[in-house]
Design a protein around this motif. Structure first.
Motif, PDB file in Angstrom:
ATOM      1  N   ILE A  47      -4.133  25.868   4.160  1.00  9.73           N
ATOM      2  CA  ILE A  47      -4.012  24.389   3.604  1.00  9.73           C
ATOM      3  C   ILE A  47      -2.791  24.241   2.691  1.00  9.73           C
ATOM      4  O   ILE A  47      -2.489  25.090   1.827  1.00  9.73           O
ATOM      5  N   THR A  48      -1.642  23.243   2.940  1.00 10.34           N
ATOM      6  CA  THR A  48      -0.842  22.964   2.106  1.00 10.34           C
ATOM      7  C   THR A  48      -1.123  21.516   1.474  1.00 10.34           C
ATOM      8  O   THR A  48      -1.263  20.608   2.015  1.00 10.34           O
ATOM      9  N   PHE A  49      -1.258  21.538   0.139  1.00  8.84           N
ATOM     10  CA  PHE A  49      -1.524  20.245  -0.637  1.00  8.84           C
ATOM     11  C   PHE A  49      -0.394  19.988  -1.545  1.00  8.84           C
ATOM     12  O   PHE A  49       0.488  20.626  -1.780  1.00  8.84           O
ATOM     13  N   ASP A  50       0.011  18.619  -1.459  1.00 10.49           N
ATOM     14  CA  ASP A  50       0.882  18.121  -2.063  1.00 10.49           C
ATOM     15  C   ASP A  50       0.680  18.096  -3.758  1.00 10.49           C
ATOM     16  O   ASP A  50      -0.343  17.291  -4.082  1.00 10.49           O
ATOM     17  N   ARG A  51       1.270  19.117  -4.605  1.00  8.25           N
ATOM     18  CA  ARG A  51       1.117  19.025  -5.878  1.00  8.25           C
ATOM     19  C   ARG A  51       1.245  17.869  -6.644  1.00  8.25           C
ATOM     20  O   ARG A  51       0.681  17.752  -7.639  1.00  8.25           O
ATOM     21  N   SER A  52       2.300  17.097  -6.433  1.00 12.99           N
ATOM     22  CA  SER A  52       2.540  15.834  -7.029  1.00 12.99           C
ATOM     23  C   SER A  52       1.585  14.706  -6.933  1.00 12.99           C
ATOM     24  O   SER A  52       1.591  13.776  -7.560  1.00 12.99           O
ATOM     25  N   ALA A  53       0.761  14.774  -5.703  1.00 13.34           N
ATOM     26  CA  ALA A  53      -0.249  13.702  -5.588  1.00 13.34           C
ATOM     27  C   ALA A  53      -1.298  13.683  -6.417  1.00 13.34           C
ATOM     28  O   ALA A  53      -1.938  14.657  -6.875  1.00 13.34           O
ATOM     29  N   ASP A  54      -1.951  12.603  -6.997  1.00 14.85           N
ATOM     30  CA  ASP A  54      -3.129  12.326  -7.612  1.00 14.85           C
ATOM     31  C   ASP A  54      -4.360  12.653  -6.991  1.00 14.85           C
ATOM     32  O   ASP A  54      -5.215  13.083  -7.686  1.00 14.85           O
ATOM     33  N   ASN A  55      -4.432  12.553  -5.787  1.00 14.23           N
ATOM     34  CA  ASN A  55      -5.673  12.873  -4.930  1.00 14.23           C
ATOM     35  C   ASN A  55      -5.255  13.458  -3.686  1.00 14.23           C
ATOM     36  O   ASN A  55      -4.515  12.882  -2.636  1.00 14.23           O
ATOM     37  N   ALA A  56      -5.146  14.827  -3.700  1.00 13.48           N
ATOM     38  CA  ALA A  56      -4.890  15.814  -2.483  1.00 13.48           C
ATOM     39  C   ALA A  56      -6.111  16.530  -2.001  1.00 13.48           C
ATOM     40  O   ALA A  56      -6.908  16.927  -2.761  1.00 13.48           O
ATOM     41  N   LYS A  57      -6.674  15.760  -0.735  1.00 10.59           N
ATOM     42  CA  LYS A  57      -7.891  16.549  -0.306  1.00 10.59           C
ATOM     43  C   LYS A  57      -7.937  16.700   1.213  1.00 10.59           C
ATOM     44  O   LYS A  57      -6.961  16.000   1.909  1.00 10.59           O
ATOM     45  N   ILE A  58      -8.583  17.626   1.983  1.00  7.81           N
ATOM     46  CA  ILE A  58      -8.606  17.713   3.210  1.00  7.81           C
ATOM     47  C   ILE A  58     -10.223  18.021   3.695  1.00  7.81           C
ATOM     48  O   ILE A  58     -10.852  18.733   2.557  1.00  7.81           O
ATOM     49  N   ASN A  59     -10.472  18.042   4.776  1.00  8.17           N
ATOM     50  CA  ASN A  59     -11.684  18.277   5.495  1.00  8.17           C
ATOM     51  C   ASN A  59     -11.526  19.160   6.532  1.00  8.17           C
ATOM     52  O   ASN A  59     -10.842  18.911   7.636  1.00  8.17           O
TER      53      ASN A  59
END
Length: 116
Positions: A47-59
């Motif tokens: 999984i790659t999350f956007d670090r600058s995002a306020d809300n990063a989530k995945i199912n």
């Protein structure tokens, strides 16, 4: 089993999914916000999350994973409602999953999640 099912029926689609003929990404049931996943099997996802995002989530793998916080050497994730902190190049077990923090940069957080 498939031979006895009619072509185009809902049962055929269900049978193909059950047998894994529709591919891992379909079986993983991935939905995301400010994140993406590569799931080569039904038991493993990177999984790659956007670090600058306020809300990063995945199912993925039947569980929601979201970023709570991150610094230069660790990330705190919420995995299925439970929080876990993982250090860079280390792993932690939570809820039947093993989470490994493989990379953290100014722009992204990369974790590998596998079923334990």
């Amino acid at each position: 089993m498939i031979a006895s099912l009619r072509r185009g029926s809902r049962w055929t689609a269900a049978a193909l999914l059950t047998l894994g003929l529709a591919g891992p990404a379909t079986l993983a049931g991935c939905s995301a916000e400010n994140a993406s996943a590569n799931c080569p099997s039904t038991s493993e996802c990177t999984i790659t999350f956007d670090r600058s995002a306020d809300n990063a989530k995945i199912n993925v793998l039947g569980v929601e994973i979201s970023v709570v916080s991150a610094d230069d050497d660790s990330v705190t994730l919420k995995v299925g409602g439970q929080q876990v902190t993982v250090q860079r190049d280390a792993s932690a077990s939570i809820g039947g999953l093993t989470v490994n923090l493989t990379s953290i940069t100014d722009s992204e957080i990369v974790v590998k999640v596998t079923r334990s």
